[in-house]
Design a protein around this motif. Structure first.
Motif, PDB file in Angstrom:
ATOM      1  N   GLY A  95      72.093 -30.856 100.663  1.00 57.61           N
ATOM      2  CA  GLY A  95      71.317 -29.733 101.187  1.00 57.61           C
ATOM      3  C   GLY A  95      71.711 -28.469 100.460  1.00 57.61           C
ATOM      4  N   ILE A  96      71.343 -27.348 101.030  1.00 56.41           N
ATOM      5  CA  ILE A  96      71.666 -26.057 100.403  1.00 56.41           C
ATOM      6  C   ILE A  96      73.139 -25.740 100.656  1.00 56.41           C
ATOM      7  N   TYR A  97      73.806 -25.234  99.639  1.00 55.84           N
ATOM      8  CA  TYR A  97      75.230 -24.908  99.725  1.00 55.84           C
ATOM      9  C   TYR A  97      75.384 -23.415  99.497  1.00 55.84           C
ATOM     10  N   LYS A  98      76.042 -22.749 100.440  1.00 51.78           N
ATOM     11  CA  LYS A  98      76.249 -21.300 100.311  1.00 51.78           C
ATOM     12  C   LYS A  98      77.694 -21.054  99.864  1.00 51.78           C
ATOM     13  N   ALA A  99      77.855 -20.777  98.576  1.00 57.04           N
ATOM     14  CA  ALA A  99      79.202 -20.559  98.037  1.00 57.04           C
ATOM     15  C   ALA A  99      79.596 -19.100  98.226  1.00 57.04           C
ATOM     16  N   LYS A 100      80.794 -18.891  98.751  1.00 60.03           N
ATOM     17  CA  LYS A 100      81.303 -17.529  98.953  1.00 60.03           C
ATOM     18  C   LYS A 100      82.534 -17.335  98.057  1.00 60.03           C
ATOM     19  N   ILE A 101      82.526 -16.245  97.323  1.00 65.54           N
ATOM     20  CA  ILE A 101      83.582 -15.998  96.340  1.00 65.54           C
ATOM     21  C   ILE A 101      84.021 -14.539  96.429  1.00 65.54           C
ATOM     22  N   GLN A 102      85.330 -14.326  96.324  1.00 68.57           N
ATOM     23  CA  GLN A 102      85.839 -12.953  96.206  1.00 68.57           C
ATOM     24  C   GLN A 102      85.956 -12.607  94.731  1.00 68.57           C
ATOM     25  N   HIS A 103      85.345 -11.504  94.327  1.00 64.40           N
ATOM     26  CA  HIS A 103      85.466 -10.994  92.960  1.00 64.40           C
ATOM     27  C   HIS A 103      86.526  -9.897  93.013  1.00 64.40           C
ATOM     28  N   LEU A 104      87.676 -10.137  92.382  1.00 58.82           N
ATOM     29  CA  LEU A 104      88.838  -9.265  92.562  1.00 58.82           C
ATOM     30  C   LEU A 104      89.351  -8.742  91.227  1.00 58.82           C
ATOM     31  N   SER A 105      89.730  -7.481  91.240  1.00 57.66           N
ATOM     32  CA  SER A 105      90.467  -6.953  90.083  1.00 57.66           C
ATOM     33  C   SER A 105      91.950  -7.087  90.397  1.00 57.66           C
ATOM     34  N   VAL A 106      92.736  -7.488  89.429  1.00 59.70           N
ATOM     35  CA  VAL A 106      94.170  -7.640  89.668  1.00 59.70           C
ATOM     36  C   VAL A 106      94.936  -6.970  88.530  1.00 59.70           C
ATOM     37  N   HIS A 118      70.743 -24.490  95.552  1.00 62.30           N
ATOM     38  CA  HIS A 118      69.682 -25.396  96.008  1.00 62.30           C
ATOM     39  C   HIS A 118      69.757 -26.687  95.190  1.00 62.30           C
ATOM     40  N   PRO A 119      69.829 -27.830  95.828  1.00 66.27           N
ATOM     41  CA  PRO A 119      69.949 -29.076  95.062  1.00 66.27           C
ATOM     42  C   PRO A 119      68.749 -29.327  94.151  1.00 66.27           C
TER      43      PRO A 119
END
Lengths: 365, 489
Positions: free
Chosen positions: A251-262, A322-323
Motif C-alpha cells: 500500500g502507500i508508505y509515508k516515510a518521515k525523515i529528519q533533515h538535520l545540519s550537524v 505509492h507502489p
C-alpha cells in the motif's frame, strides 16, 4: 592376532592422549562501568530526548543488559547561560519541556550529574542552519545478494536542495517512525489448525483489508553527507533507503525523515557509527572501532563515556511512496491472509486503537 | 651493501623521547562565575609530571593567576579543569601548565568572557507571605541574595545557576513589592512587581435567607441591585406537601442589610439558565419531592422594574449556561439532550435562533463568564476555554491552577469580571480563590475562604471593587452572605 592387539592398544593410547586437553583458564576482562548517552536536540519545539544507560558487553554470545542510568540530573546549557532541566519520564529517559527548541547560532552543552556524584559535560555544539529541501523523490532499486536467484529490492529517497556556497555543511538524515497502509487478504483466511471440525478450511472474512500502522523503517542506516565534493552545487542526494520486505509497499508508505545540519565532529561520529553498523563480515569491511563521543568526565579524565551530543537545525520531511509509481517491487509479495487488524506492530511502536481509521495527518498526494 | 646499510639506519631511527607538547585545547563551557577548560599533553611515551592544570587570569601577563592544579600524572592525554569564583562579565585568559622536573611548562593561551547575570521571570507572580517563589534567570551565582523591597528573603536553594528558590517574607505595608536580586555583587531589578496573595472575607449575614439553604438557583445583578432565587432548599422543606421557596426571588437591601423577598413568583423553576444580568429561564418543574421532573419552558427578563416574560426557546434546557452578549441572551449545553447546543434570544426581534454548537458539552456546574463579547468557561479538566459566539471559534487558553476532585470540588464556584480581571473560585467544598488577568492570562492567588469549606456558592456580585457572595451549607442548613475585599489584608 598379536598385530591386531597392538593396533587396538595403540588406538586406545592415542585416544587417551587425545582427551588430555588442558583447559586454558583465563579471566574475561569485564569492562569497567561507563556511561552511554544517546540523544540530540533540534530547532523544532518539542520534548527532546536524552537516554542514559550503562554500557555493557555486546557480542554474539551475550548482550549486556544495557541498564538505564536513573535519577541523574540532566541539563542543557547554551552559551548565554540559559539552562534547560530535563525530566526523567521513564527509567533512563530524560525529556526537555514540550516547547524547548535549540536556536540557530547558539552553542549547547549537555551536562549530566549522575546519582553517584559523577559529572559529565559535552563539548560545545553550535547549531548551523540547514538548507531548505526543495523536493523529495524516490525510486525502486535492486541490489544483488549472496543468493544469485533473489535480489534485494528497496526504495531510495532523494532530497533536492541547494548546498550553500562558501561554507562547509554537514548533513544527517534520520529516519523516523513512519506510517504505512497494511494491505491484507482477509478473503484468503483459513480456519486454525486446531479447528474442531474443519482445520485449515477456507474461512473468508469480510473485514478488514486496509489498516494503518507505524513502523521503524529498516535497515537502520545512518545517512550522512558533507559538501567538500559538491560545495555550492545543487544536489540530488540519496538520503534514505527502505528495504521492501514484501509487505511494506503493498500500500502507500509515508516515510518521515529528519533533515538535520550537524557539526563536523558530529558528522565524523555519525559516519563512523554508520560504518560500524554496515559491517557485513567481508574482507572489505573497515576494522571495528571504538568510537569516541564528545562527553568529558569532570571527575576522572580517563573515563570514556560513549555517545555524542549534538544540536541541529531540523527540517521535517515526509513523502508518500505509492507502489504503483515504483518501477518494480519485491516479488512475490507477502500475503497476510486474515484480518489486517491482527498485524503485530514492532517493539516500541504503539498499536492504534482502531487500525482501520485513517490517521488525521494522512494526506497522500 | 650501501642500500642495505641505509635501510638499516632508517629502520633504526628512534622517535625523540622525553619531550612533550602541551595544548590549551578548548573552552568547554563558560557561565557567570565558572569555566570548564580542556587541555592535552601530547607525548610519545608516558612522561611523569609533578603537577598539571590551568592558569586563569584577567591579564594576559598572568601576574596574579588563579591556579587550578590537577596534581601529578604519568600519562599523556586529555585533562579537564574547572574554575569557579570568576567575576561576572569579565575577560579572562587561560593556559595549561605542567611541572616537570621542577620546570614549569605552559601551553598556548586562550581567552573567554564570563557571562552577565540576568533575571528572566519568577513564578508564581502572587504568593502568600511564607510561601515560596522560584526566580529563573541566567548565570546566578551561589551567593545570590534576594530582597523584597528592603527586606531580605531566605534563599532556600540556587539551582544550577539558573533558578533560585526563595521564601517570601511576611507582608508588611504594601501588597506589592519590587524584587531585587544580588548575585556576585551585581544587583538586578525584576521588572514585574511581586504581589502578595491578599483578600479579606467578612461575614455580613449568617442566615441570609431565613434558614433556607438554597441550591440549584439563579442569581443576577442589575447595576447595584443583587437578586437570588428560584432554587430549592437542600433539605427539601415543603409547605403543605409542596416544595417551598422555588417561586421566590430575594433582593438584597443595603440600607437594612437584609435579603428581602420580591413580589415576583416564578413557576416552580429550578436548575434554570441564568445570564447573571437579568435573563433567566428554563430548568425543570417539580412540585413534590417524589414528583416527576418536568422540563420548564418559562423564560424571564428583569428590566430593572419588573420581570417580563419572554418567548420560550424551541428546546428544553436544564442546568444550561446562560450568558448575555451585546444585549442578546444565549443558552447553551445543559443536562437534557445535546449538551453543546446553543440558542440565542434577540430582544429586538423577540425570537430565538439556533447557533453553532459549542466544541464540547457544558453545564451550569462549570464556571463561565463573558469578557469582551467572548464566552469563557472552565471544564472539569480545568481547561479554560475562550469561545467567540459570532465565529464559533474556540480554543483552550489556560488551566485553572487549583486541584479539582471529581464530583466533589469540580463544580459550582463563580466567576466575576472586574475590569480586565476575573475572580474565579470557591468551587463546591473548596476554599481557593484566584484572580486571572485576562490580558496576560496570569493567575494570582487570593486568600482562601475563611468560612466553612463544605458549602456551595449560590450567588456572586460585584460592587465598588468588592465581591459579595452567598454560600449555602448542608450542615446546619443556612445560606451565608459574605463580603470579600480582594485588596485588603
Amino acid at each position: 592376532m598379536k598385530n591386531y592387539s597392538a593396533f587396538i592398544l595403540t588406538f586406545l593410547v592415542g585416544l587417551l592422549f587425545s582427551t588430555c586437553i588442558d583447559p586454558y583458564h583465563f579471566e574475561s576482562e569485564r569492562p569497567e562501568w561507563s556511561l552511554g548517552m544517546e540523544g540530540f536536540i533540534t530547532t523544532l519545539p518539542k520534548a527532546h530526548r536524552i537516554r542514559l544507560s550503562r554500557v555493557d558487553r555486546f557480542s554474539p554470545d551475550f548482550n549486556g543488559l544495557n541498564r538505564p542510568e536513573t535519577l541523574a540530573k540532566v541539563l542543557i546549557k547554551d552559551d548565554l547561560g540559559n539552562v534547560e532541566v530535563l525530566t526523567e519520564t521513564t527509567a533512563g529517559v530524560y525529556l526537555t519541556h514540550e516547547d524547548f527548541a535549540a536556536k540557530i547560532g547558539r552553542s549547547y552543552n549537555l551536562e549530566i550529574l549522575l546519582n553517584n556524584g559523577k559529572r559529565f559535560i559535552s563539548r560545545p555544539e553550535i547549531v548551523v542552519a540547514a538548507p531548505i529541501v526543495d523536493s523529495l523523490s524516490y525510486r525502486s532499486v535492486k541490489t544483488a545478494t549472496s543468493n544469485a536467484m533473489i535480489d534485494e529490492v528497496g526504495v531510495r529517497i532523494f532530497a533536492h536542495f541547494q548546498d550553500p556556497p562558501d561554507e562547509r555543511n554537514f548533513y544527517f538524515w534520520n529516519m523516523q517512525v513512519s506510517d504505512f497502509q497494511m494491505i491484507a487478504e482477509p478473503e484468503l483466511n483459513l480456519n486454525s489448525p486446531f479447528h474442531p471440525t474443519c482445520p485449515r478450511c477456507p474461512n473468508p472474512l469480510d473485514c478488514c483489508r486496509v489498516c494503518y500502522y507505524s513502523e521503524r523503517p529498516s535497515p537502520p542506516n545512518v545517512n550522512t553527507a558533507e559538501d567538500s565534493d559538491f560545495n555550492g552545487v545543487y544536489q540530488n542526494m540519496p538520503i534514505a533507503y527502505i528495504k521492501d520486505n514484501g509487505l511494506r509497499f503493498k500500500g502507500i508508505y509515508k516515510a518521515k525523515i529528519q533533515h538535520l545540519s550537524v557539526s563536523q565532529e558530529a558528522y565524523r561520529h555519525l559516519k563512523l557509527v554508520g560504518q560500524q553498523l554496515s559491517l557485513t563480515g567481508t574482507v572489505f569491511d573497515p576494522p571495528p572501532a571504538n568510537i569516541r563521543g564528545n562527553l568529558i568526565s569532570l571527575d576522572e579524565p580517563d573515563d570514556q563515556p560513549l555517545g555524542f551530543f549534538f544540536a541541529s537545525d531540523e527540517i521535517e520531511l515526509e513523502t508518500y511512496i505509492h507502489p504503483d509509481r515504483l518501477e518494480f517491487l519485491f516479488r512475490p509479495q507477502t500475503l497476510f491472509p486474515t484480518d489486517c487488524r491482527s498485524y503485530v506492530v514492532g517493539i516500541g511502536i504503539t498499536k492504534p486503537n482502531d487500525p482501520t481509521a485513517i490517521p488525521a495527518d494522512w494526506k497522500p498526494n | 651493501m650501501l642500500v642495505l646499510s641505509s635501510l638499516l639506519s632508517i629502520s633504526c631511527e628512534i622517535e625523540e623521547v622525553g619531550t612533550l607538547n602541551l595544548l590549551t585545547e578548548e573552552i568547554v563551557n563558560v557561565s557567570g562565575e565558572r569555566a570548564i577548560v580542556m587541555g592535552r599533553i601530547v607525548a610519545f611515551e608516558n612522561i611523569p609530571v609533578e603537577d598539571h592544570g590551568f592558569y586563569f587570569a584577567e591579564e594576559e601577563s598572568f601576574l596574579e593567576p588563579m591556579v587550578v592544579s590537577l596534581g601529578a600524572t604519568e600519562r599523556p592525554g586529555r585533562f579537564v579543569g574547572e574554575v569557579s569564583g570568576l567575576q561576572l562579565g569579565r575577560n579572562y585568559f587561560v593556559k595549561a601548565f605542567v611541572v616537570r622536573n621542577g620546570e614549569l611548562i605552559f601551553g598556548n593561551v586562550l581567552s573567554f568572557e564570563t557571562l552577565n547575570p540576568s533575571i528572566l521571570r519568577f513564578e508564581p507572580l502572587v504568593q502568600f507571605g511564607g510561601g515560596e517563589i522560584t526566580i529563573t534567570g541566567v548565570n546566578l551565582a551561589d551567593d545570590t541574595r534576594v530582597f523584597f523591597g528592603d527586606r531580605e528573603a531566605v534563599v532556600r536553594e540556587v539551582i544550577f545557576g539558573f533558578q533560585v528558590r526563595v521564601t517570601v517574607p511576611p507582608i508588611a505595608t504594601s501588597i506589592s513589592e519590587q524584587i531585587r536580586v544580588v548575585t556576585s555583587g551585581v544587583e538586578l531589578l525584576v521588572e514585574t512587581p511581586f504581589r502578595y496573595a491578599v483578600g479579606k472575607y467578612t461575614l455580613l449575614e449568617e442566615d441570609a435567607l431565613e434558614g433556607f439553604s438554597i441550591i440549584e438557583n439563579i442569581y443576577f445583578q442589575r447595576e447595584d441591585r443583587f437578586f437570588v432565587g428560584m432554587g430549592r432548599d437542600r433539605s427539601n422543606r415543603t409547605t403543605n406537601g409542596i416544595l417551598g421557596y422555588e417561586n421566590l426571588v430575594w433582593e438584597y437591601d443595603f440600607g437594612k442589610g437584609k435579603w428581602l423577598e420580591t413580589g415576583f413568583e416564578a413557576r416552580m423553576q429550578r436548575r434554570a439558565s441564568d445570564s447573571h444580568t437579568g435573563f433567566v429561564g428554563g430548568g425543570i418543574y417539580q412540585n413534590t419531592v417524589s414528583g416527576p421532573q418536568i422540563p420548564n419552558d418559562n423564560y424571564w427578563y428583569f428590566d430593572g422594574d419588573d420581570f417580563q416574560e419572554i418567548p420560550s426557546p424551541p428546546i428544553n434546557m436544564a442546568d444550561g449556561f446562560g450568558f448575555e452578549i451585546q444585549g442578546q441572551f444565549y443558552i447553551a449545553g445543559g443536562t437534557l439532550g445535546v449538551g453543546s447546543q446553543v440558542y440565542r434570544f434577540d430582544p429586538a426581534t423577540d425570537s430565538w435562533e439556533i447557533r453553532p454548537n459549542l466544541p464540547s458539552n457544558v453545564d451550569k456546574g462549570m464556571v463561565h463568564f463573558v469578557y469582551n463579547d467572548d464566552l469563557y468557561w472552565i471544564d472539569r479538566d480545568k481547561n479554560l476555554f475562550q469561545y467567540n459566539p459570532f465565529t464559533a471559534q474556540s480554543s483552550a487558553i489556560s488551566i485553572y491552577p487549583s486541584p479539582m476532585v471529581e464530583a466533589v470540588s469540580d463544580s459550582g464556584g463563580f466567576a466575576l469580571v472586574m475590569g480586565h480581571k476575573v475572580f474565579i473560585g470557591l468551587y463546591n467544598n473548596a476554599r481557593e480563590m484566584w484572580e486571572l488577568d485576562l490580558e496576560t492570562l496570569d493567575w494570582g492567588r487570593k486568600q482562601n475562604f475563611a468560612g466553612d469549606v463544605r458549602g456551595v456558592v449560590a450567588g456572586a456580585y460585584a460592587k465598588d471593587g468588592l465581591i459579595y457572595f452567598l454560600r449555602s451549607f448542608a450542615i446546619n442548613p443556612r445560606t451565608e452572605f459574605w463580603e470579600f475585599d480582594p485588596e485588603a489584608f
